[in-house]
Design an enzyme around this catalytic site. Structure first.
Site, PDB file in Angstrom:
ATOM      1  N   ASP A 547      54.233  32.409  43.427  1.00 24.60           N
ATOM      2  CA  ASP A 547      53.761  33.167  44.257  1.00 24.60           C
ATOM      3  C   ASP A 547      53.462  34.759  43.551  1.00 24.60           C
ATOM      4  O   ASP A 547      54.418  34.968  43.044  1.00 24.60           O
ATOM      5  CB  ASP A 547      54.143  32.993  45.832  1.00 24.60           C
ATOM      6  N   GLU A 550      49.808  38.284  41.075  1.00 27.39           N
ATOM      7  CA  GLU A 550      49.095  39.327  40.433  1.00 27.39           C
ATOM      8  C   GLU A 550      49.287  40.127  39.124  1.00 27.39           C
ATOM      9  O   GLU A 550      48.348  40.653  38.753  1.00 27.39           O
ATOM     10  CB  GLU A 550      48.530  40.519  41.922  1.00 27.39           C
ATOM     11  N   ASP A 624      47.278  34.497  51.926  1.00 29.34           N
ATOM     12  CA  ASP A 624      48.084  35.040  53.467  1.00 29.34           C
ATOM     13  C   ASP A 624      46.744  35.069  54.729  1.00 29.34           C
ATOM     14  O   ASP A 624      46.487  36.255  54.729  1.00 29.34           O
ATOM     15  CB  ASP A 624      48.348  36.096  53.191  1.00 29.34           C
TER      16      ASP A 624
END
Ligand code: NOJ
Length: 965
Positions: A547, A550, A624
């Site tokens: 996770d 980015e 999300d």
């Protein structure tokens, strides 16, 4: 009257108080939340975006007076071994002639690659500012991470330079059906198929490669000849980007003449058919942005960037599809406008009413664009997949149901959830641990208080063949004595800041450093961290979630890393940003393949950030989202778009991440989620628990029926994944993909087909909706999956009832759907279960389909350990034929599967004359003689189809056989 007026007057105050109270009581869950726009750049706040849009505006304003300053030097053109080379000259206002080497590669697949670079920078003949020692070239390594094949040139491309006419023409592609027409001045490239132009590069003259130039200080009182305000430094949200190479963007216009619809370029929360971006009713104002970012509370119907990027766009019109792939890892924006089609001599026979004009701009890197001429969506998926890789064939468990939340708080908690699923007889395969399982957010550790016994926990899961996924993020806690950070530092494997020191930023653990998975040494270190010896408490049933890759940096510009940070090879973060997440997945993937010497296993990794190519390594999810109906509705277009862009193993958080869904929403979300190739429920730490068994009746039963439907169809899903792993074809397929000739379906993104099964689903995604309108394009009969109600196709809409307990699902005539009908606790426990085959007859009484089966975990399928069968029903005979190829492990595998049989065949749309029959004849290869099985016919009544059931034909799933009806 007076009373009502005073109530109205008091209402605003009352509402304000209510809102404040709601916020105090429940920070999430009661009201939709929205993104903080001020944290993310608009085009006008991103220097190169603003400059390129202004350039386009100037071109439009100048009309036919626009002089595009790029031309191909006719004397420089060569064609050798499938590569056309030449020098493009850019003429600047000041009279400078900038030399830009052009290479056009004609690939065997029929795709074409156009690369434009900058000679001076290739030679290193530039000066960097601020004494920086970063690389001088334009970034040219995106292909290293992205491309895996299909780069062999087509040497037969034939060439006719016509210097006197100012054109060069090259015939290429399968049987030289394609032609590239290059106009030298101004430069324009037209890609033609069957004499028609389908893609145009620089048709509008917006090609812009900002060449290197030194910064010249303008004497005080004078003004620079050009607006340099965004050239040398840029500030946003309190961060300043030092831009050591000055302005360096690359931009190009790409036009699809006669094509009204374009799709792709994920990731955006928007419709499948992309909208115009230059304003106007129903259009966006901003270009679609691709700059992988952790966008908190992202908004819908927006061009804002999200967590991942695939700069691949498909254009479609009646009976024709083409595509482009913009291979660039820097921040990228795409403007889209649609205009009325005009006919011109080079685009004869246009069928579409509109032309889509796109304009692409990236902040840095070389110009590198692939053009694919289709001619249909399937060939595009195949050719694009040959280049960037096909989706990984996942482990069987990975396509079943995943149960996640932030967080299951102790090992006992996990065990209890596991027991409850069983108690309430709800199947699930995987339970997930979010960041709280770690010791103080130090990845590769366990919190000794709450997860004291990971082994015991996983042993319990293993008893029912269940798996555990744990999260590992790429930010590493900067805490002395944490062995991982000590090694990261001592081995020099972290991403650096512009001054060459280890970059320090803020993430879940507080002060953190980031592993630089661009570095080969970092990859081999990161790989090693996953070995069972190193990551204690993990076992063959532990898998990984990457996770925040980015990368997400809480105190960084736009919640990510400064662009002038430095990676391995002295590339700036600016150049590689969109690939960063994929490099982490790549290193993790390599680690998971072999966690113990000699024990090979197919990895499973979920990633939030991705780029073209990540499909080879795992699954993605849409980040999300919120427990809102609107978020449920957008999830399907987003998942479909992932499939179009070659990354079909996609899903959204079932239930919505932020907020607390009401029970209807949760039910509908499960009924939709079963159609996501990646099917996982997840929830934010502040939300109430919502495991399916907590919902009470009738919701629990309805949700568990939905999950069971997913499990029943797992053989069909696995077959669809296998197909995707060989051909790139999406796992769930939008309407236009299946019916490319029917314009009605080109913008549809709320109904879709599952693999090649002919299953057509249209989930309910709106509150209180009790039916759905399904559009049937082809002239076939469709049947309700559950009760065989007949719906006639042929350009018709049907209202299909969908009360809360009903999943709207039709079967298109002409298919064979493989299922496993016995309810089990997990997919692993279904391994040896018998099959049911549903034969859905078409108008001519025929049907076909396939099944693919293997052990669902190892790589033995590469050595032939699999079953791949073609089923055909024609002339009242149903046959199973082998379509696999043999390998060293085929026989052994078939033997191990010899007891796995077909226990039931259901023929939907059975002919009336079968009413008289009571048996069928079964002939299995290798059997001593024919046998008989019973046939039970049920007449079709009140709009429902007749059907027949063969009980226990007892043929092997891996065997050749024939059943005569
Ligand atoms: C952000 C992810 O998107 C979310 O799914 C996860 O629960 C949190 N990080 C915490 O790890």
């Amino acid at each position: 009257m007076a009373g009502s007026r005073s109530l109205k007057q008091r209402l605003p105050l009352f509402l304000t108080v209510l809102t404040i109270l709601a916020c105090i009581i429940s920070p999430v869950g009661m009201y939709p939340m929205s993104v903080k726009h001020e944290n993310f750049k608009k085009c006008s706040q991103s220097g190169f975006c603003k400059r390129n849009r202004a350039y386009a505006d100037e071109a439009v304003a100048s009309g036919s007076n626009w002089k595009a300053p790029y031309e191909l030097d006719s004397s420089s053109i060569t064609l050798e071994d499938g590569y056309l080379r030449g020098i493009v000259i850019k003429s600047t206002e000041s009279g400078e002639k900038v030399r830009l080497p052009l290479t056009v590669s004609f690939l065997e697949s029929g795709a074409t690659r156009v690369v434009l670079d900058e000679e001076r920078r290739l030679k290193g003949d530039i000066e960097l500012r601020h004494g920086s020692n970063i690389r001088k070239e334009r970034y040219n390594e995106a292909e290293k991470w992205t491309l895996v094949g299909a780069l062999t040139p087509n040497k037969v491309a034939s060439f006719s330079p016509e210097p006197e006419t100012g054109f060069t023409k090259v015939l290429y592609g399968p049987e030289n059906q394609y032609q590239l027409v290059i106009r030298h001045a101004p430069l324009e490239l037209l890609f033609q198929r069957d004499g028609e132009t389908h893609v145009k590069l620089n048709d509008r003259g917006l090609l812009n490669l900002e060449h290197w130039r030194p910064k010249v200080d303008v004497p005080e009182g004078e003004t620079a000849p050009e607006d340099e305000s965004t050239w040398w430094e840029e500030s946003f949200g309190g961060n300043t980007d030092s831009k050591p190479r000055g302005p360096e963007s690359v931009a190009l216009d790409i036009t699809f003449p006669g094509y009204e619809h374009v799709y792709g370029i994920p990731e955006h929360a928007d419709s499948l058919s992309l909208r115009e971006t230059r304003g106007g009713s129903g259009n966006h104002e901003e270009p679609y942005r691709m700059y992988n970012s952790d966008v908190f509370e992202y908004e819908l119907n927006s061009t804002m960037t999200l967590y991942g990027t695939i700069p691949y766009m498909q254009a479609h019109r009646k009976n024709s599809s083409v595509a482009v792939f913009w291979l660039n890892a820097a921040e990228t924006w795409v403007d889209i406008v649609k205009s009325k089609s005009t006919t011109n001599p080079l685009s004869l026979g246009l069928t579409g009413k509109k032309t889509t004009q796109t304009h692409w701009f990236s902040e840095s890197g070389q110009l590198d664009v692939f053009v694919f001429l289709g001619p249909n969506p399937q060939t595009l998926s195949k050719t694009y997949g040959e280049l960037t890789g096909y989706t990984q064939l996942p482990q069987q468990f990975a396509i079943a149901y995943h149960q996640c939340r932030w967080n299951y708080v102790t090992d006992e908690d996990v065990k209890e959830v596991d027991v409850k699923f069983d108690r309430y007889q709800i199947p699930y395969d995987v339970i997930w641990l979010d960041i709280e399982y770690t010791d103080g957010k130090k990845y590769f550790t366990w919190d000794p208080m709450t997860f004291a016994d990971p082994k015991g926990m996983q042993e319990q899961l293993d008893e029912s063949e269940r798996k555990l996924v744990v999260i590992i993020d790429p930010h590493l806690k900067n805490e002395n004595g944490y062995p991982i950070i000590d090694e990261l530092k001592s081995k020099d494997l972290a991403i650096k800041n512009k001054d060459g020191n280890i970059y320090d930023g803020w993430c879940w653990p507080g002060s953190s450093h980031w592993v630089d998975c661009f570095s080969p040494a970092a990859i081999s270190w990161w790989k090693g961290l996953y070995s069972y010896d190193k990551f204690k408490g993990t076992f063959p049933n532990t898998f990984i979630w990457n996770d925040m890759n980015e990368p997400s940096v809480f105190n960084g510009p736009e919640t990510t890393m400064p662009k002038d940070n430095i990676h391995y090879g002295n590339w700036e973060h600016r150049d590689v940003h969109n690939i960063n997440g994929m490099t982490v997945v790549n290193a993790t993937f390599q680690g998971l393949v072999e966690r113990k010497k000699g024990q090979l296993q197919r990895p499973f990794i979920l990633t939030r950030s991705f780029y073209a190519g990540t499909q080879r390594m795992g699954a993605m999810w849409t980040g999300d989202n919120q427990a809102e109906w609107s978020h449920l509705a957008i999830s399907m277009p987003m998942v479909l778009n992932q499939g179009i862009a070659g990354f079909p193993f996609a899903g959204a958080d079932v239930g919505g991440f932020f907020g607390n869904p009401d029970k209807d929403l949760l039910v509908r979300w499960y009924q939709t989620g079963i159609w996501y190739p990646f099917f996982r429920a997840h929830a934010h730490i502040d939300t109430r628990r919502r495991e399916p068994y907590l919902t009470g009746e009738p919701y629990m039963q309805i949700i568990s029926q939905a999950i069971r439907l997913r499990y029943q169809l797992l053989p069909a899903w696995y077959t669809a994944f296998h197909e995707a792993s060989l051909t790139g074809i999406p796992i769930v397929r939008p309407q236009y993909y299946i019916h490319p000739e029917d314009e009605q379906g080109f913008a549809m993104d709320d109904q879709f087909y599952v693999g090649s099964t002919g299953l057509l689903a249209k989930p309910v995604v709106a509150k209180d909706q009790e039916s759905v309108d399904i559009y049937l394009s082809d002239n076939e009969k469709y049947y309700d999956y559950f009760d065989y109600t007949i719906y006639q196709g042929g350009g018709k809409w049907h209202n299909v009832p969908a009360p809360l307990e009903k999943i709207p699902l039709l079967m298109q005539g002409g298919h064979v759907i493989p299922r496993k009908d016995r309810p089990r606790r997990s997919s692993g426990l279904m391994k040896w279960d018998p099959y049911t085959l549903v034969v859905v007859l078409d108008e001519s009484g025929a049907a076909d389909g396939t099944i693919y089966v293997d052990d669902g975990e190892s790589y033995d399928f590469e050595k032939g350990a699999y079953i791949h069968r073609q089923f055909t029903f024609v002339d009242s005979t149903f046959i199973s034929e082998d379509i696999g190829s043999k390998g060293p492990k085929t026989d052994g595998y078939l033997k191990s599967m010899s007891d796995v049989r077909v226990e039931k065949i259901v023929v939907v749309g059975a002919p009336a004359e079968w009413e008289q029959r009571t048996t069928v004849t079964v002939i299995e290869d290798g059997a001593k003689g024919a046998t008989h099985a019973s046939l039970q016919f049920t007449r079709g009544e009140s709009g429902k189809a007749a059907y027949a059931v063969v009980k226990n034909p007892n043929v092997g799933i891996g065997r050749s056989w024939k059943i005569e009806f």
